[in-house]
Design an enzyme around this catalytic site. Structure first.
Site, PDB file in Angstrom:
ATOM      1  N   VAL A  98     -10.344 -12.575 -18.069  1.00  0.00           N
ATOM      2  CA  VAL A  98     -11.465 -12.048 -17.159  1.00  0.00           C
ATOM      3  C   VAL A  98     -11.129 -11.504 -15.892  1.00  0.00           C
ATOM      4  CG1 VAL A  98     -13.914 -11.758 -16.620  1.00  0.00           C
ATOM      5  CG2 VAL A  98     -13.119 -13.537 -18.397  1.00  0.00           C
ATOM      6  N   ALA A  99     -10.100 -12.223 -15.275  1.00  0.00           N
ATOM      7  CA  ALA A  99      -9.434 -12.035 -13.957  1.00  0.00           C
ATOM      8  C   ALA A  99      -8.784 -10.722 -13.819  1.00  0.00           C
ATOM      9  CB  ALA A  99      -8.591 -12.942 -13.462  1.00  0.00           C
TER      10      ALA A  99
ATOM     11  N   ASP B   8      -2.074 -17.064 -10.176  1.00  0.00           N
ATOM     12  CA  ASP B   8      -2.220 -15.759  -9.650  1.00  0.00           C
ATOM     13  C   ASP B   8      -2.019 -14.671 -10.525  1.00  0.00           C
ATOM     14  OD1 ASP B   8      -2.763 -14.540  -6.443  1.00  0.00           O
ATOM     15  OD2 ASP B   8      -1.952 -13.404  -7.984  1.00  0.00           O
ATOM     16  N   LEU B   9      -2.492 -13.645 -10.823  1.00  0.00           N
ATOM     17  CA  LEU B   9      -1.956 -12.668 -11.731  1.00  0.00           C
ATOM     18  C   LEU B   9      -0.673 -12.090 -11.377  1.00  0.00           C
ATOM     19  CD1 LEU B   9      -5.486 -10.420 -11.946  1.00  0.00           C
ATOM     20  CD2 LEU B   9      -4.521 -11.875 -13.659  1.00  0.00           C
TER      21      LEU B   9
ATOM     22  N   LYS C 248      -9.935 -24.924  -2.948  1.00  0.00           N
ATOM     23  CA  LYS C 248     -11.293 -24.293  -2.655  1.00  0.00           C
ATOM     24  C   LYS C 248     -12.279 -24.103  -3.660  1.00  0.00           C
ATOM     25  CE  LYS C 248     -12.266 -19.727  -1.373  1.00  0.00           C
ATOM     26  NZ  LYS C 248     -11.647 -18.288  -1.172  1.00  0.00           N
TER      27      LYS C 248
ATOM     28  N   LYS D 241      -8.217  -0.470 -14.631  1.00  0.00           N
ATOM     29  CA  LYS D 241      -8.685  -0.816 -16.060  1.00  0.00           C
ATOM     30  C   LYS D 241      -8.205  -0.136 -17.219  1.00  0.00           C
ATOM     31  CE  LYS D 241     -11.086  -3.881 -16.060  1.00  0.00           C
ATOM     32  NZ  LYS D 241     -10.599  -5.234 -15.904  1.00  0.00           N
TER      33      LYS D 241
ATOM     34  N   ARG E 207      -7.355 -18.791  -8.020  1.00  0.00           N
ATOM     35  CA  ARG E 207      -6.165 -18.532  -7.041  1.00  0.00           C
ATOM     36  C   ARG E 207      -6.099 -19.659  -5.971  1.00  0.00           C
ATOM     37  NH1 ARG E 207      -6.275 -12.347  -5.229  1.00  0.00           N
ATOM     38  NH2 ARG E 207      -8.750 -12.500  -5.464  1.00  0.00           N
TER      39      ARG E 207
ATOM     40  N   TYR F 255      -9.777   2.006  -9.123  1.00  0.00           N
ATOM     41  CA  TYR F 255     -10.356   0.811 -10.089  1.00  0.00           C
ATOM     42  C   TYR F 255     -10.323   1.645 -11.491  1.00  0.00           C
ATOM     43  CZ  TYR F 255     -13.379  -2.210 -12.415  1.00  0.00           C
ATOM     44  OH  TYR F 255     -13.972  -3.264 -13.205  1.00  0.00           O
TER      45      TYR F 255
HETATM   46  P1  NAP Z   1     -15.600 -10.705  -9.718  1.00  0.00           P
HETATM   47  O1  NAP Z   1     -16.702 -11.509  -9.366  1.00  0.00           O
HETATM   48  O2  NAP Z   1     -15.135 -10.143  -8.414  1.00  0.00           O
HETATM   49  O3  NAP Z   1     -14.329 -11.480 -10.141  1.00  0.00           O
HETATM   50  C1  NAP Z   1     -13.001 -11.327 -10.456  1.00  0.00           C
HETATM   51  C2  NAP Z   1     -12.107 -12.471 -10.634  1.00  0.00           C
HETATM   52  O4  NAP Z   1     -10.889 -11.950 -10.793  1.00  0.00           O
HETATM   53  C3  NAP Z   1     -12.233 -13.554  -9.699  1.00  0.00           C
HETATM   54  O5  NAP Z   1     -12.205 -14.649 -10.278  1.00  0.00           O
HETATM   55  C4  NAP Z   1     -11.160 -13.072  -8.949  1.00  0.00           C
HETATM   56  O6  NAP Z   1     -10.573 -14.285  -8.296  1.00  0.00           O
HETATM   57  C5  NAP Z   1      -9.980 -12.600  -9.702  1.00  0.00           C
HETATM   58  N1  NAP Z   1      -9.002 -12.175  -9.595  1.00  0.00           N
HETATM   59  C6  NAP Z   1      -8.989 -11.165  -8.759  1.00  0.00           C
HETATM   60  N2  NAP Z   1      -7.649 -10.807  -8.352  1.00  0.00           N
HETATM   61  C7  NAP Z   1      -6.926 -11.947  -8.886  1.00  0.00           C
HETATM   62  C8  NAP Z   1      -5.565 -12.155  -8.676  1.00  0.00           C
HETATM   63  N3  NAP Z   1      -4.635 -11.363  -8.042  1.00  0.00           N
HETATM   64  N4  NAP Z   1      -4.989 -13.231  -9.186  1.00  0.00           N
HETATM   65  C9  NAP Z   1      -5.941 -14.084  -9.961  1.00  0.00           C
HETATM   66  N5  NAP Z   1      -7.352 -13.814 -10.084  1.00  0.00           N
HETATM   67  C10 NAP Z   1      -7.621 -12.722  -9.394  1.00  0.00           C
HETATM   68  O7  NAP Z   1     -15.968  -9.529 -10.446  1.00  0.00           O
HETATM   69  P2  NAP Z   1     -16.453  -9.530 -12.031  1.00  0.00           P
HETATM   70  O8  NAP Z   1     -17.652  -8.573 -11.815  1.00  0.00           O
HETATM   71  O9  NAP Z   1     -16.922 -10.807 -12.461  1.00  0.00           O
HETATM   72  O10 NAP Z   1     -15.387  -8.917 -13.068  1.00  0.00           O
HETATM   73  C11 NAP Z   1     -14.629  -9.617 -13.770  1.00  0.00           C
HETATM   74  C12 NAP Z   1     -13.754  -8.623 -14.570  1.00  0.00           C
HETATM   75  O11 NAP Z   1     -14.867  -7.826 -15.224  1.00  0.00           O
HETATM   76  C13 NAP Z   1     -12.933  -7.783 -14.059  1.00  0.00           C
HETATM   77  O12 NAP Z   1     -11.864  -7.849 -14.808  1.00  0.00           O
HETATM   78  C14 NAP Z   1     -13.747  -6.486 -14.042  1.00  0.00           C
HETATM   79  O13 NAP Z   1     -12.812  -5.252 -13.952  1.00  0.00           O
HETATM   80  C15 NAP Z   1     -14.457  -6.548 -15.201  1.00  0.00           C
HETATM   81  N6  NAP Z   1     -15.863  -5.689 -15.040  1.00  0.00           N
HETATM   82  C16 NAP Z   1     -16.726  -5.907 -14.325  1.00  0.00           C
HETATM   83  C17 NAP Z   1     -17.877  -5.139 -14.322  1.00  0.00           C
HETATM   84  C18 NAP Z   1     -19.019  -5.392 -13.350  1.00  0.00           C
HETATM   85  O14 NAP Z   1     -19.948  -4.433 -13.205  1.00  0.00           O
HETATM   86  N7  NAP Z   1     -19.065  -6.377 -12.626  1.00  0.00           N
HETATM   87  C19 NAP Z   1     -18.069  -3.985 -15.162  1.00  0.00           C
HETATM   88  C20 NAP Z   1     -17.159  -3.780 -15.956  1.00  0.00           C
HETATM   89  C21 NAP Z   1     -15.779  -4.522 -16.087  1.00  0.00           C
HETATM   90  P3  NAP Z   1     -10.960 -14.749  -6.643  1.00  0.00           P
HETATM   91  O15 NAP Z   1     -12.120 -15.480  -6.746  1.00  0.00           O
HETATM   92  O16 NAP Z   1      -9.515 -15.666  -6.259  1.00  0.00           O
HETATM   93  O17 NAP Z   1     -11.022 -13.478  -5.893  1.00  0.00           O
END
Ligand code: NAP
Length: 339
Positions: free
Chosen positions: A80-81, A60-61, A38, A156, A34, A152
């Site tokens: 993934v985002a 950005d999404l 940074k 999803k 995003r 949340y």
């Molecule tokens: P994370 O570390 O918080 O990563 C989320 C990512 O999404 C970050 O790179 C964030 O960018 C980006 N993002 C959020 N809002 C955005 C926007 N408006 N525009 C562009 N980018 C955006 O979480 P994660 O655990 O890696 O999760 C990644 C994916 O896996 C998500 O789809 C989540 O739903 C899914 N997931 C995660 C888990 C888990 O337990 N961790 C389980 C099942 C599914 P910024 O750095 O700029 O915020």
């Protein structure tokens, strides 16, 4: 065979691991962040030798800017985002709209650029909720969006359903599939922790001194990334339309605490041994965001099977106890928790 893959959300826990494995396997990677000013230095410091094999784009999404450039020259996308906050937002649209619109935007720009394969990071959130009568789930199950499903979970579910409907209507030739992880743990890269890892941190740093009566399925971030890479590499007929839950096993928090105590004995004194009464969880939920998430899960079993993923993609998940040990050791290594 894909040569260049776009990974959206390169700053994230899962996105970073997907990039890591793709670079290791010889791919070139584009990634969206995003705030490029940074985030690019942080990504470059993680992969100092990647050079031109890693390109960082700002997108950005919620906006079209940057998406055409990010997709140009890519064969496959790992989308993934998506917002994954620790707290419950004031309004569900804060999550549902970016999750759905962002997925559709990513699909539109990918197909316009000639991408042929698209892997969406969905979630067990799109599988295992809204069915009070059930406690075992697999890739064939869909969350039922009944009243009261947390935002949340809704975000999803709506995003995965919207993606599948869009592909069917607009790009049936695209090889589309989803990876549906349960709670993701495993080694961390720095102190910017994903919501899931925050839970393990709180179990070992003494902030959750008693074990809430809650269970979750455990998956390892390395397996989640591996599923994405294999879903990009597998023959089209094996993955088209598939859902790939990644889940090693279901564990109660007290079992997770026992595993950590046994495998990382330095933390034995801090890890909870006694149960937290449900009334206390409900009280703490008034001011602790992570307790608000736990409150609705007290006593629930949501056992999501990952066997289908192991069979189709041909690999075996890392045992949950190993994942938990590696999570804690990595939190210590990065100075995030102290013995
Ligand atoms: P994370 O570390 O918080 O990563 C989320 C990512 O999404 C970050 O790179 C964030 O960018 C980006 N993002 C959020 N809002 C955005 C926007 N408006 N525009 C562009 N980018 C955006 O979480 P994660 O655990 O890696 O999760 C990644 C994916 O896996 C998500 O789809 C989540 O739903 C899914 N997931 C995660 C888990 C888990 O337990 N961790 C389980 C099942 C599914 P910024 O750095 O700029 O915020």
């Amino acid at each position: 065979m894909a040569n260049t893959v776009l990974v959206t959300g390169g700053t994230g826990y899962i996105g970073g691991e997907v990039i890591d494995q793709l670079l290791l396997n010889g791919y070139s990677v584009h990634t969206t962040v995003r705030d490029r000013a940074k985030s690019e230095p942080r990504l470059r410091s993680r992969w100092p030798d990647a050079g031109d094999r890693l390109k960082v784009f700002q997108a950005d999404l919620m906006s079209d800017a940057g998406w055409a450039e990010a997709n140009a020259g890519c064969d496959a996308v790992a989308h993934v985002a998506s917002p994954f906050p620790l707290d419950v937002p004031r309004h569900k649209d804060e999550l549902v709209i970016p999750a759905r619109e962002g997925t559709l935007r990513a699909l539109r720009f990918a197909t316009a650029a000639g991408v042929t394969r698209f892997v969406q990071t969905s979630s067990a959130a799109a599988i295992a909720y809204g069915h009070p009568e059930k406690d075992h789930f697999d890739h064939t199950d869909w969350t039922n969006l009944v009243v009261g499903v947390p935002p949340y979970i809704e975000s999803k579910t709506v995003a995965e359903r919207a993606a599948r409907a869009w592909v069917e209507a607009n790009a049936p030739e695209l090889v589309f599939c989803s990876v549906n992880p349960v709670a993701v743990f495993g080694p961390v890269y720095d102190n910017d922790l994903s919501t899931s890892v925050e839970l393990v941190k709180k179990v070992v740093d003494g902030s959750i001194p008693l074990a809430p009566n809650m269970g979750i399925c455990v998956t390892d971030v390395r397996d989640v990334a591996r599923a994405h890479v294999l879903a990009i590499e597998a023959p089209a007929e094996d993955v088209r339309g598939e859902r790939f839950p990644t889940s090693q096993k279901f564990m109660w928090i007290r079992e997770m605490a026992d595993a950590v105590r046994e495998r990382v004995p330095e933390f034995a004194a801090k890890v909870p041994t006694r149960p937290m009464p449900d009334w206390m969880v409900k009280f703490l939920a008034l001011f602790m965001p992570e307790m608000r998430q736990i409150k609705g899960e007290l006593g629930n079993v949501r056992d999501v099977s990952g066997r289908h993923t192991e069979e189709v993609l041909g690999f075996t998940f890392i045992p949950a106890e190993q994942t938990l040990e590696d999570t804690v050791r990595s939190l210590v290594e990065h100075g995030i928790v102290k013995v």
